[in-house]
Structure formats: structure tokens, C-alpha cells
Write a protein that holds these residues in place. Structure first.
Motif, PDB file in Angstrom:
ATOM      1  N   LYS A 117       0.933  -1.151   0.165  1.00  0.00           N
ATOM      2  CA  LYS A 117      -0.187  -0.001  -0.329  1.00  0.00           C
ATOM      3  C   LYS A 117       1.235   1.291  -0.236  1.00  0.00           C
ATOM      4  O   LYS A 117       1.270   1.898   0.838  1.00  0.00           O
ATOM      5  N   THR A 125       1.216   5.080  -0.130  1.00  0.00           N
ATOM      6  CA  THR A 125       0.836   6.260   0.156  1.00  0.00           C
ATOM      7  C   THR A 125       0.677   7.559   0.164  1.00  0.00           C
ATOM      8  O   THR A 125       1.783   7.810  -1.026  1.00  0.00           O
ATOM      9  N   THR A 153      -2.229  10.345  -2.301  1.00  0.00           N
ATOM     10  CA  THR A 153      -3.465  11.180  -1.702  1.00  0.00           C
ATOM     11  C   THR A 153      -4.331  11.204  -2.829  1.00  0.00           C
ATOM     12  O   THR A 153      -5.359  11.662  -3.488  1.00  0.00           O
ATOM     13  N   ARG A 161      -4.883  12.229  -7.700  1.00  0.00           N
ATOM     14  CA  ARG A 161      -5.739  10.930  -9.313  1.00  0.00           C
ATOM     15  C   ARG A 161      -4.294  10.665  -9.659  1.00  0.00           C
ATOM     16  O   ARG A 161      -3.610  11.597  -9.103  1.00  0.00           O
ATOM     17  N   ASP A 179      -4.706  -2.189  -7.977  1.00  0.00           N
ATOM     18  CA  ASP A 179      -6.223  -1.065  -7.542  1.00  0.00           C
ATOM     19  C   ASP A 179      -5.232  -0.026  -8.704  1.00  0.00           C
ATOM     20  O   ASP A 179      -4.003   1.095  -7.961  1.00  0.00           O
ATOM     21  N   THR A 180      -5.933   0.732 -10.049  1.00  0.00           N
ATOM     22  CA  THR A 180      -5.392   1.843  -9.966  1.00  0.00           C
ATOM     23  C   THR A 180      -6.004   3.442  -9.508  1.00  0.00           C
ATOM     24  O   THR A 180      -5.123   4.476 -10.599  1.00  0.00           O
ATOM     25  N   THR A 181      -7.097   3.871  -8.597  1.00  0.00           N
ATOM     26  CA  THR A 181      -6.765   4.387  -8.308  1.00  0.00           C
ATOM     27  C   THR A 181      -6.096   4.630  -6.705  1.00  0.00           C
ATOM     28  O   THR A 181      -6.173   5.882  -6.527  1.00  0.00           O
ATOM     29  N   THR A 182      -5.585   3.405  -5.974  1.00  0.00           N
ATOM     30  CA  THR A 182      -4.457   3.944  -5.093  1.00  0.00           C
ATOM     31  C   THR A 182      -4.019   3.007  -4.979  1.00  0.00           C
ATOM     32  O   THR A 182      -2.892   3.949  -4.160  1.00  0.00           O
ATOM     33  N   VAL A 221      -2.218   0.647  -4.541  1.00  0.00           N
ATOM     34  CA  VAL A 221      -2.614  -0.226  -3.726  1.00  0.00           C
ATOM     35  C   VAL A 221      -1.617  -2.196  -4.962  1.00  0.00           C
ATOM     36  O   VAL A 221      -2.973  -2.606  -5.847  1.00  0.00           O
TER      37      VAL A 221
END
Length: 291
Positions: free
Chosen positions: A39, A41, A43, A45, A81-84, A86
Motif C-alpha cells: 500500500k 501512501t 492521496t 489522482r 487498484d489504479t485509483t489507490t 495498491v
């Protein structure tokens, strides 16, 4: 021109130093056959992302240009996950160990993950030290352990202890128990934990344990009986209060009245009462003779 070049070099070096100072190395433990979640860090886009392991491509996505893709042996067992940002890898083995790096929006992210395979912890045992520890001693030690070969590849291990059925508390491999402080504890249990597993031992009997002293039965009975008796009397008085009042002397106009041989007699307020020795019929006859 030369001054500008020197200035540009200094700025580049400063930025490099800042990037290095922000860099963060994170250990990422996993078990063989298990799962690993990384994960970063971030935040903002995300418009593009690239994951690598030891410099080899793992997953890549570029918005509207490159559809999400997984490379080589990571296909069918990796999710991004392409938005976060992860990354999740499954069915891991030792070949998945190494340095995981990620680039987000064309910039190397300061967080770097080191994947490391570890084994699950075994069920531990609690050993008493010295082995001849007994109730005549002042203190002893308890050790939570397993043979070295069983935990050699288990990674960082944390030890926790609990007393009887109490809460787990993180302590070291060894704890000290004493006759004065721990005589009320019946058993001790330890637990081994690592980032991928945990196991607890069987409870170990405390050599210093003493059964609680039972309360004095005679004293308890001596206190209880008067209390119960008083309670019963109080209840009885309340329930039968009407009958009790009926048995008490009645008063009429300030005089007490009572019944003798079926006749109601009154006494003056001062309490002197003349009780007749004969019934009313006899009193009448004597009165006539006197007349």
C-alpha cells in the motif's frame, strides 16, 4: 552560462537529497502460498502507475493509453487498484522476495517495499527455570520457546503472556514470577506471533499458587441468622398488622375498654380498673338485697 550550470547542478543535488530523505523502506512479510498487499501512501489522482520487483516489470497502467497489464509470472495472481496504487499478489513463493518499487504519475514513489518470505510460528512451550523450581523458592522464570530449528525462518517474533483467563500482554520471551506477587495466579500461558501467524501454548501451572482462603462459615451464619430473623419479623408484622391491632386494648372517649365474661367494662383514664368478681346478674341481685 557556467554559473547557471553550477546552479542547476546544485538544485539537482538538493532535490536528490530531499528525495533520499523522504525515502522509506518498508518490510513486507509473507508466507509461502499466502498473499501480500503493498500500500503506497498516495492521496492524489493517479493517471499512470508502474510496479517493479528487482527492476522487472510487475504491473502497468496508463490512463487512456495502456490498459492494465500484468507481466510474466505475475499474470493471473496479481491485482492492481489504479485509483489507490495498491498491489496485491497471491500464491507467493520465495522467488517473490526482493525490492518492490512503484512509479506514480511518472515519478518514483519514496516508499520501497522489501518482500520477505517467513514461516508460520509453531505452538510454543512454557518452560520453568530452574527446572527444580518449587514453592519453597522466592522466585522463578518462565520461558516461552520452541526448538531453534522450528523458528529459524519465522521472521520477527513477538511474545505475549496472559495470567489465567486474563488479557494478553506483550512481554519478552522470559518472565519472572514470585511467591509474594503471583501466588493468586493459577496458570500462565504464552503466545508467539509474527506478521503472518500466531500460536499459543498450553497453560502452565504456577508452582506458587495458593487456593483462596474460604470465608468463616460460623461467622457468616452468625451474621446471617439475625438479619434473616429480623427481616421475617418485619414482614410478619406488616402482613398481620390488623390482627395484632385487634388484640390490643381499645379506647373509647379516652377510656380503655375490655371484655370480661362477655361484659364490656370501662376504666377511667388514670388506668385503675375494677374487675367485677361476678356476672351482671349477680350484681343486680346484691343490689336489690341491699335496697
Amino acid at each position: 552560462m557556467r554559473k547557471r550550470s553550477v546552479f542547476g547542478l546544485l538544485v539537482g543535488l538538493l532535490l536528490a537529497v530531499l528525495d533520499f530523505s523522504l525515502a522509506e523502506d518498508i518490510m513486507a512479510y509473507f508466507k509461502v502460498g499466502g498473499e501480500l498487499e503493498l500500500k503506497p501512501t498516495f492521496t492524489g489522482r493517479i493517471s499512470n502507475i508502474l510496479w517493479k520487483l528487482n527492476g522487472d516489470l510487475v504491473a502497468e497502467w496508463v490512463e487512456d493509453i495502456v490498459s492494465l497489464d500484468y507481466y510474466g509470472r505475475f499474470k493471473e495472481r496479481t491485482t492492481l487498484d489504479t485509483t489507490t496504487g495498491v498491489l496485491i499478489l497471491k500464491k507467493l513463493d520465495t522467488s517473490d522476495e526482493g525490492k518492490y518499487t512503484v512509479e506514480i504519475n511518472n515519478k518514483v514513489h519514496p516508499q520501497r517495499f522489501t518482500g520477505k518470505a517467513i514461516t508460520v510460528v509453531p505452538k510454543p512451550d512454557v518452560w520453568v527455570q530452574p527446572l527444580k523450581c518449587n514453592a519453597d523458592m522466592d522466585s522463578c522464570s518462565l520461558k516461552c520457546e520452541k526448538e531453534k530449528a522450528a523458528i529459524e525462518d519465522a521472521g520477527p517474533i513477538v511474545y505475549e503472556w496472559k495470567e489465567d483467563n486474563g488479557k494478553w500482554q506483550q512481554k519478552g520471551m522470559n518472565i519472572t514470577i514470585s511467591k509474594t506477587a503471583d501466588a493468586h495466579i493459577k496458570t500462565f500461558t504464552c503466545k508467539m506471533k509474527n506478521p503472518v501467524s500466531e500460536e499459543e501454548s498450553d497453560p502452565k501451572e504456577n508452582v506458587f499458587y495458593k487456593e483462596p482462603t474460604p470465608p468463616d462459615v460460623g461467622l457468616a451464619v452468625g451474621i446471617t441468622i439475625p438479619v434473616v430473623a429480623a427481616f421475617i419479623l418485619g414482614i410478619s408484622g406488616f402482613v398481620f398488622r390488623k390482627k395484632i391491632l385487634a388484640c390490643l386494648p381499645k379506647r373509647q372517649n379516652g377510656e380503655a375498654t375490655r371484655t370480661v365474661n362477655g361484659n364490656t367494662l370501662s376504666s377511667p383514664p388514670d388506668g385503675d380498673v375494677n374487675v367485677p368478681l361476678k356476672e351482671n346478674s349477680d350484681l343486680t341481685t346484691e343490689a336489690r338485697e341491699s335496697a
